[in-house]
Design an enzyme around this catalytic site. Sequence first.
Site, short mmCIF file in Angstrom:
data_model
loop_
_atom_site.label_atom_id
_atom_site.label_comp_id
_atom_site.label_asym_id
_atom_site.label_seq_id
_atom_site.Cartn_x
_atom_site.Cartn_y
_atom_site.Cartn_z
N GLU A 52 44.20 40.69 39.23
CA GLU A 52 44.05 39.23 39.28
C GLU A 52 44.39 38.66 37.91
O GLU A 52 43.53 38.17 37.17
CB GLU A 52 42.63 38.87 39.76
CG GLU A 52 42.42 39.38 41.17
CD GLU A 52 41.11 38.97 41.81
OE1 GLU A 52 40.60 37.89 41.46
OE2 GLU A 52 40.61 39.72 42.66
N GLU A 109 43.84 41.79 48.95
CA GLU A 109 44.02 40.75 47.94
C GLU A 109 44.94 41.35 46.87
O GLU A 109 46.15 41.44 47.09
CB GLU A 109 42.65 40.35 47.40
CG GLU A 109 42.66 39.13 46.54
CD GLU A 109 41.31 38.90 45.90
OE1 GLU A 109 40.93 37.75 45.74
OE2 GLU A 109 40.63 39.88 45.51
N GLU A 152 40.78 31.72 45.60
CA GLU A 152 39.49 31.54 44.93
C GLU A 152 39.66 31.04 43.49
O GLU A 152 38.82 30.28 43.00
CB GLU A 152 38.69 32.85 44.95
CG GLU A 152 39.40 34.00 44.26
CD GLU A 152 38.59 35.31 44.26
OE1 GLU A 152 37.40 35.28 44.61
OE2 GLU A 152 39.16 36.36 43.90
C1 NOJ Z 1 35.91 38.24 45.51
C2 NOJ Z 1 36.74 38.07 46.74
O1 NOJ Z 1 38.11 38.00 46.41
C3 NOJ Z 1 36.29 36.82 47.46
O2 NOJ Z 1 37.11 36.57 48.58
C4 NOJ Z 1 34.84 36.97 47.84
O3 NOJ Z 1 34.39 35.75 48.38
C5 NOJ Z 1 33.96 37.31 46.64
N1 NOJ Z 1 34.51 38.39 45.87
C6 NOJ Z 1 32.57 37.72 47.09
O4 NOJ Z 1 32.62 38.92 47.79
CA CA Z 2 39.07 38.61 44.22
#
Ligand code: NOJ
Ligand code: CA
Length: 664
Positions: A170, A457, A463
């Site tokens: 990320e 991911e 997010e």
């Molecule tokens: C990171 C994840 O990428 C996200 O989608 C998730 O909501 C949070 N962690 C909590 O598990």
């Molecule tokens: Ca994540």
Amino acid sequence: MKKNLLRFAAAAAAMALISCSNDNSVTSPDGRIRTSVSIGDGGVPALQIDVDGKTLISASELGLEADGLNLASGFAVTGVTRDRRDETWTQPWGENKVIRDRHEEMAVTMRNSEGVTFVLRVRAFDDGVGFRYEYDTPADSLRLTDEHTTFRFAQDGLSWSIDGNYDTYELPYREQPVSAVERANTPFTFRVGDRYGSIHEAALYDYPEMHLLRQDSLAFKAELAPLPDGVKARLAGSFTTPWRTLQIADRAVGLINSSLILNLNEPSKIADTSWIRPQKYVGVWWGMHLGTQVWTMGPRHGATTENAIRHIDFAAANDIQGVLFEGWNRGWENWGGNQQFDYVEPYADFDLERIARYAAEKGVELWMHNETGGNIPDYEAHMEQAMQRYAELGIHTLKTGYAGGFKGGYSHHSQYGVQHYQRVVELAAKYHIMLDVHEPIKETGIRRTWPNMMTREGARGMEWNAWSEGNSAEYLCTLPFVRLLSGPMDYTPGIFDIYYDRAKADPGRIQWNGDNTHCSIKTTLARQIANWVIIYSPLQMAADLIENYEGHPAFRFFRDFDADCDWSEALQGEIGDYIVVARRAGERFFLGAGTNAEARTLEQPLGFLKPGVTYTARIYADDPSSTLRTAYRIEERRVTAADSLRIEMAPAGGCAVTFEPVQE
Ligand code: NOJ
Ligand code: CA
């Protein structure tokens, strides 16, 4: 010390072998890409790649290093065998369900003065090259300490990559000259001259992931994620490394249209795949990231029975197959602490059995979510019991997460991590469970062999827009040419409330992950829709709060969208600048286009449509009369394959189109 002596002795002995130096090569079926294996000074094997007679990768060192075993020097070629394949295979889901595997193969057996033998297998495709080491010895086990595989670029170029990190992908993209890169993760995408390419790996099992580490200005060595004691991998006496891959294309979009990574993986090990089905989904998720809901029980708890019923009703009414609830299970108080979650027991305000029954009645798939916080020993101790329970409840989809450091000094991307992620895939297959993995190990095409490994991911997803500077339109124009070359991504696209008006109106909004007051979506709404097409995922989320979709005219796109596509093609694009992708599902087509910070108008011929069929094109585009990123227009038009579409995009904008055959 012993190791060095061994290597020295091997190098000295190898001097005698230099005269036997071989030049063995294999050429792609179209004759354009030639890969040659040779033995250089000291009996060190090397590999060179030429395209159209011009060297792209100059003779670059090969070899491995293991304790007490010389796998790097003193070698001579003792035999070469050749093979070829031209076959078409199908997969239960994917960008393309039908794939052609056409390649030439060369297996070079090498033996050194110490009697150590290995095979270097090279496959030459029209869209690139894969090679791997195959080692077979009577020894029981060995400790791999290094890999010498090197990619020595013949000339400088431009590259796109993320930094090398053993725990996360990320990270922002860097566009930099190849010669300026110090370290990079893969896919490592580049343009050299007028050629595009990307270095990655395929079929990563029981081995650490590979980074590229600069040796000198244009040479990059494979650097493997270490175990806590510095050893890279503990292997059985016989092992096969992942394929080291180089995709090559004349156009940037050619990289996206390549099936090289999948072709280098084995056929499915799951005989009955009838339970594996692409789906669209919604869920209790974005509210937590925005800071208006929480994962734990209390007044702001997102995963309540009432909320679950509301989401199931919404999904049933809008042709959405799945619903995900994060924070349904006990233990979220421990996230970031001792990372102990309960994978079976729901919170008291989430009536799991009732919700599962209700979802089944409504024909909606209930998903489970397992955040592990990176606590692998605890998850491994409980995951089978959890999956058994989910199977009993009729659940077929599981989102997992590894947001937290692994215990014991292990990194996410080490051999330990790779082994864990794979154990989960195989256990899930046993219980007929599809996986969506967050904080995963990188995709290397294992979805062909394990088609329940749906999506992951492994890059900055949606997010990040909720609690950071966010993902720019340029980032979104880079993603398809880098991360997405490895496979599907659960980006969780499609936010309609671009400026977070609803969250901002909530006086109790929480800042759970840093200052979120200035956050927003960095693209237009039309681009948010286009991302459903551009960012391929067989599990595709409409990620916004469902109240932002209710009654919204543009939500029709998601209702109409089919996540189970049959065919795809990236039509035009330049890395970091723009992208246009088309997909077909059954008789319908979908198109997604996006630009970076610059407004852009593109002409897109519709030759991909079925000839002789008239389609209703429903176009979701930016509204040029407004500078608001929420401004969009929907237009309907009749088109055929002979037409061309003029795509006008605002800065950070996009365009999405559905093509439906006209019933006459
Ligand atoms: C990171 C994840 O990428 C996200 O989608 C998730 O909501 C949070 N962690 C909590 O598990
Ligand atoms: Ca994540």
